[in-house]
Design an enzyme around this catalytic site. Structure first.
Site, PDB file in Angstrom:
ATOM      1  CG  ASP A  35       0.418  -4.055   2.076  1.00 25.84           C
ATOM      2  OD1 ASP A  35       0.530  -4.957   2.935  1.00 25.84           O
ATOM      3  OD2 ASP A  35       1.263  -3.165   1.904  1.00 25.84           O
TER       4      ASP A  35
ATOM      5  CD  GLU B 209       7.729  -0.330   7.777  1.00 19.78           C
ATOM      6  OE1 GLU B 209       6.757  -1.031   7.419  1.00 19.78           O
ATOM      7  OE2 GLU B 209       7.939   0.827   7.342  1.00 19.78           O
TER       8      GLU B 209
ATOM      9  CD  GLU C  64       0.329  -1.527   7.978  1.00 21.92           C
ATOM     10  OE1 GLU C  64      -0.050  -0.728   8.866  1.00 21.92           O
ATOM     11  OE2 GLU C  64       0.865  -1.160   6.922  1.00 21.92           O
TER      12      GLU C  64
ATOM     13  CG  ASP D 248      -0.364  -0.097   2.519  1.00 19.49           C
ATOM     14  OD1 ASP D 248       0.869  -0.211   2.601  1.00 19.49           O
ATOM     15  OD2 ASP D 248      -1.122  -0.050   3.512  1.00 19.49           O
ATOM     16  CB  SER D 249       4.590   1.733  -0.095  1.00 15.52           C
ATOM     17  OG  SER D 249       4.826   0.531  -0.800  1.00 15.52           O
TER      18      SER D 249
ATOM     19  CE  LYS E 276       3.161  -6.017   3.903  1.00 16.43           C
ATOM     20  NZ  LYS E 276       2.643  -4.877   4.702  1.00 16.43           N
TER      21      LYS E 276
HETATM   22  O1  KIV Z   1       3.572  -1.127   1.684  1.00 12.34           O
HETATM   23  C1  KIV Z   1       4.761  -1.469   1.755  1.00 12.34           C
HETATM   24  O2  KIV Z   1       5.599  -1.147   0.901  1.00 12.34           O
HETATM   25  C2  KIV Z   1       5.180  -2.281   2.881  1.00 12.34           C
HETATM   26  C3  KIV Z   1       6.649  -2.556   3.037  1.00 12.34           C
HETATM   27  C4  KIV Z   1       7.329  -1.365   3.571  1.00 12.34           C
HETATM   28  C5  KIV Z   1       6.900  -3.750   3.862  1.00 12.34           C
HETATM   29  O3  KIV Z   1       4.368  -2.690   3.666  1.00 12.34           O
END
Ligand code: KIV
Length: 272
Positions: free
Chosen positions: A91, A190, A123, A52-53, A121
């Site tokens: 994510d 992280e 969090e 989600d980055s 994934k």
């Molecule tokens: O969204 C992302 O890029 C991440 C990584 C930093 C692990 O969750």
């Protein structure tokens, strides 16, 4: 039964487990589009995270919170089309799994069905265990993410290193165990102290992938745009730049503008 010529090479959650057992470090990077995912995959990456980055590096938002499930599915579908070997993890974006395990399952099913990715994934620790368990009932592999969890940035208030104090470290150790017991196939840690990350990696049987978590874990992940040096402003200590694409792209574009202005491009050889 044959399931296609590329399947034998495909990295799976079992491959990652075997890599941890054999002490072979796992290499993971993010990707968000077809062209770069194709390059990253063919260069030998084990896991691609459609992170989600994307909210930051693709859309220019300040945080990861605004990106939607539809947008994540769009990015993930493009990545899937570009890859033959890597395990593709996507994510679950903010607001699509917290506090609502049925919603979490629906979000994960949409990602798997509409993008063709292999895992999701999310969090958090104990507060999302219900969502993890419910997603797993559908046979969808789940990767956890502890430590600095960017979807909680407004709770943390800052992107500094997490779990330096014993109380937070103890909670993280417990959460890692809970996620392992719930059935997560791997965890991202992280921006936490390297000693804590190494301790967690030793204490669980699933692979631990670190970002800013030192070298004592089972694998590493970086954001592709950061390690390629596209982004000059982001300079955390943990980031190693493997290229300077900022300079490469800026110079290429400036050269093109110069050539167009000078009527040097196209040349007679570059036309029909
Ligand atoms: O969204 C992302 O890029 C991440 C990584 C930093 C692990 O969750």
């Amino acid at each position: 039964m044959s399931t296609g010529s590329t399947d034998a090479r495909r990295v799976t959650t079992h491959t990652l487990q075997e890599m941890k057992a054999a002490g072979v470090p796992i290499a993971m990077l993010t990707a968000y589009d077809y062209s770069l995912a194709r390059l990253v995959d063919s260069a030998g990456i084990d896991v691609i995270l459609v992170g989600d980055s994307a909210s930051n590096v693709m859309a220019g938002h300040e945080t990861t919170l605004p990106i939607t499930l539809d947008q994540m599915i769009y990015h993930a579908s493009a990545v899937v089309r570009g890859c033959q070997r890597a395990l593709i993890v996507v994510d679950l974006p903010f607001g699509t799994y917290q506090g609502n395990s049925k919603g979490a399952l629906n979000s994960a099913i949409r990602i798997m069905k509409e993008s063709g990715a292999h895992a999701v994934k999310l969090e958090g620790g104990r507060e999302v265990i219900g969502s993890v368990e419910r997603i797993l009932t559908a046979g969808i592999p789940v990767m956890g993410h502890l430590g600095l969890t960017p979807q909680s940035i407004y709770k943390f208030g800052t992107y500094v290193v997490r779990a330096k104090e014993e109380a937070e470290a103890a909670r993280l150790r417990e959460d890692a165990k809970l996620l392992e017991e719930a059935g997560c196939f791997a965890l991202v840690l992280e921006k936490i102290p390297a000693t804590l990350a190494a301790e967690v990696a030793r204490s669980v049987s699933i692979p631990i992938i670190g970002i800013g978590a030192g070298g004592g874990v089972d694998g590493q992940v970086l954001v592709l745009h950061d390690m390629l040096g596209i982004n000059k402003e982001f300079n955390p200590r943990f980031l190693r730049r493997y290229a300077d694409l900022h300079t490469v792209v800026s110079d290429a574009v400036a050269g093109y503008v110069r050539d167009v202005r000078a009527k040097d491009f196209p040349s007679p050889k570059e036309q029909y």
